[in-house]
Design an enzyme around this catalytic site. Structure first.
Site, PDB file in Angstrom:
ATOM      1  N   LYS A  77      41.303  42.900  39.720  1.00 30.51           N
ATOM      2  CA  LYS A  77      42.667  43.294  39.365  1.00 30.51           C
ATOM      3  C   LYS A  77      43.685  42.227  39.770  1.00 30.51           C
ATOM      4  CE  LYS A  77      45.781  47.272  40.072  1.00 30.51           C
ATOM      5  NZ  LYS A  77      45.814  48.640  40.630  1.00 30.51           N
TER       6      LYS A  77
ATOM      7  N   GLU B 244      51.777  53.401  39.757  1.00 30.00           N
ATOM      8  CA  GLU B 244      51.000  54.116  40.776  1.00 30.00           C
ATOM      9  C   GLU B 244      51.867  54.978  41.704  1.00 30.00           C
ATOM     10  OE1 GLU B 244      48.909  50.822  42.436  1.00 30.00           O
ATOM     11  OE2 GLU B 244      47.601  50.614  40.690  1.00 30.00           O
TER      12      GLU B 244
END
Length: 621
Positions: A86, A185
């Site tokens: 990521k 998130e």
């Protein structure tokens, strides 16, 4: 008599049937998938009956291994076992090589292109590697739910830029997933806590994961989630805690100058194990097997560990302070603090966050699971299982977006911290007579001059009708969708001629760069205002010079030789001073030229009127 069931157009004839959608937390270190079942959002387990799937992919010549099994083989095949991919999303080969010089992978690709990692199955991009993780999560979800998925909400760090978000979408497309939405998130965590605790007020979501840190200040009010400000660091997380322990190892163990890939992986894994052990104990023993078979033991105490990681935690708190300020709040106005991410289990993190906000952090939902749970709640709504839901999500853009105008100036179209989705437009015009094209330069940043901002994209609008300078009306529209992706359209209003571009930078913007841009905009605010004034005065001067010179070319015969000479001398004088950086002098000489050209403008006006009236009778007029 039998009943015949009917339904409204577009609605299922079997309303009791639920559409299957999931929330996916595509994490740096670990990933999770969750779904709403029987009204409750819960993580789904994998083949090992675990909720967490390591974000690890191992490539061999014949197969691709994902998750726990790949992680277990990392020491044996470090070069071909990709961890924390990521961090590479939307980044160039040069970025990655400079940021992570000690990784065991072979990075390929040109400096400007998206990085590629050499594997036994050829070069793989972070998009393709992430897609393998998503394929595994999709497989376990469909096995748990018993049918095909109709959509997924995938979470990303709040500070992922356009390129990183687009890479995430591309990975999902390769995995065969329909993306209902990319969701920040921290916002996903707020959904989980907002619905669970029925909490209204202002919440700080402190999200410290394996590879990224996010802080979001959110306002929750009767189902409306508004992000007031965001901040963080896309290259700071639990992996960095592990790395400072590895560096401590190197100071206390005699190691070869060049570490083997196996030993690098061993050091990393032992560091991670020590970190996790110190969440419950005051000290831990670390055993490291060197390449020659020699076993080395070290004791790491909690006090030493806290000393090692304190500077990293301090960086997160600096970002927290900045975000609270951006939200135009005082720390005392924060009603609640939510902890997200496995790294928030570290005792020093919890105590420092509690001291900073003067509040005991909320952690009743597992910090590893809360993001996936929130994403699954949002997915359940977006797929249509809760048509009566009144939940509204309002995210924000992290940096201002705008255009370059004459003189290298930045004209902001969408300001920093504007809620999205959003569309805003501004009108511009041409600089020269007869101009038939216009270059559109899209920039990102807070500074007044384009050279101090980040260039995002360039395109051109052609076929503008030839008009006098300033007569054309060019409407430029910026549109940011719910996933934070930007498109820009330019349209000439009289003809409807259009040109547009989807802004996808070639590689990502580091969080440290974003923070530097914000810091620079504050520190240079006074100088920037002066620089903008100087640039605007130069543009005004150039426009006036062009206008007067054009008039002289057409109608110089209306002036006496002395007046013409004086006018030309003043033009030359203004041209000369525009080469200097003296704003007051440029303004003074511009005003002098305006004054000297006023009589000429009057003569031209009179001449035009006489020409128009020549040969006509008064009664005709």
């Amino acid at each position: 008599m039998a009943l015949l069931q009917i339904s409204e157009p577009g609605l299922s004839a079997a309303p009791h049937q639920r559409k299957l959608a999931v929330g996916i937390d595509l994490g740096t270190t670990n990933s999770l998938v969750a779904a709403v079942r029987s009204g409750e959002a819960t993580p789904l387990v994998n083949q090992f009956n675990k909720k967490i799937t390591p974000s690890v992919v191992r490539y061999t010549k014949d197969e691709i291994i994902v998750g726990e099994e790949a992680l277990n083989q990392a020491q044996l095949d470090a070069e071909n076992t990709i961890l924390s991919v990521k961090r590479f999303m939307g980044r160039s080969a040069l970025d990655v090589a400079q940021s992570y010089p000690e990784l065991p992978y072979q990075f390929n690709g040109s400096n400007e292109d998206l990085v590629k990692i050499a594997t036994p199955q050829g070069d793989k991009t972070p998009i393709e590697i992430s897609a393998e993780i998503l394929i595994e999560l999709k497989r376990q979800a469909e096995k748990s739910l018993g049918d095909e998925l109709q959509g997924a909400v995938i979470t990303v760090p709040a500070y992922f830029d356009d390129a990183q978000r687009q890479c995430t979408k591309d990975a999902a497309r390769i995995a065969g997933l329909k993306v209902l939405r990319l969701l920040n998130e921290p916002t996903a965590a707020a959904i989980a806590y907002g619905l669970d605790a029925k909490h209204d007020g202002v919440i700080a979501v402190y999200d410290l994961g394996g590879g990224t840190f996010d802080i979001s200040i959110l306002k929750l009010d009767k189902g409306v989630f508004e992000v007031l400000a965001t901040g963080g660091d896309s290259a700071l997380g639990g992996d960095d805690f592990d790395q400072v322990i590895v560096n401590w190892f190197k100071q206390h163990i005699e190691l070869p100058e060049k570490l083997s890939p196996r030993l690098r992986r061993v050091l990393k894994e032992q560091a991670k194990a020590a970190k996790e052990s110190l969440t419950l104990a005051d000290s831990t023993i670390i055993n490291i097997e060197l390449d020659d078979g020699k076993l080395v033991s070290l004791e790491l105490t909690l006090d030493v560990f806290n000393e090692l990681i304190e500077p990293l935690i301090k960086k997160t708190l600096i970002a927290c302070r900045r975000s609270v300020k951006d939200a135009e709040l005082d720390i005392s106005e924060i009603d609640d603090v939510v902890l997200v991410g496995g790294s928030t289990r570290v005792p020093l993190v919890r105590s420092k966050v509690e001291s900073f906000f003067n509040l005991e952090p909320r952690s009743s939902i597992d910090p590893d699971e809360v993001v996936a749970i929130g994403a699954s709640i949002q997915a359940d709504i977006l797929v249509g299982n809760k048509p009566d839901s009144d939940m509204v999500l309002l995210d924000v853009v992290p940096l201002s977006l705008g255009l370059e105008t004459m003189g290298g100036l930045t004209e902001k179209v969408i300001s920093r911290n504007t809620t999205i989705p959003v569309a805003k437009a501004q009108e511009f015009t041409t600089f020269k007579d007869g101009q038939t094209a216009m270059a559109i330069h899209v920039v990102q940043g807070e500074r007044e001059l384009v050279k101090d901002c980040r260039s995002l994209a360039k395109f051109e609008l052609h076929n503008i009708p030839a008009m006098a300078a300033g007569a054309a009306h060019i409407r430029v529209t910026f549109q940011i969708d719910a996933d934070g992706l930007l498109s820009v359209t330019a349209e000439e209003k009289s003809t409807g001629v259009q040109s547009s571009i989807a802004v996808k930078p070639s590689y990502g913007l580091e969080e440290s760069e974003i923070l530097t841009m914000l810091k620079d905009s504050i520190e240079n605010a006074k100088d920037d205002v002066e620089a903008r004034r100087l640039a605007e005065l130069k543009v005004d001067a150039a426009r006036l010079i062009e206008s007067v010179e054009s008039a002289i070319e057409q109608d110089s015969d209306l002036l006496s030789q002395q007046s013409l000479s004086e006018l030309k001398d003043q033009i030359a004088q203004l041209k000369q001073v525009t080469e200097l950086d003296d704003a007051d002098l440029i303004k003074k000489e511009t005003e002098l030229l305006e004054a000297k050209s006023q009589d000429f403008a009057s003569l031209r006006m009179d001449h035009s009127i006489r020409s128009a009236l020549a040969g006509q009778q008064v009664d005709e007029i």
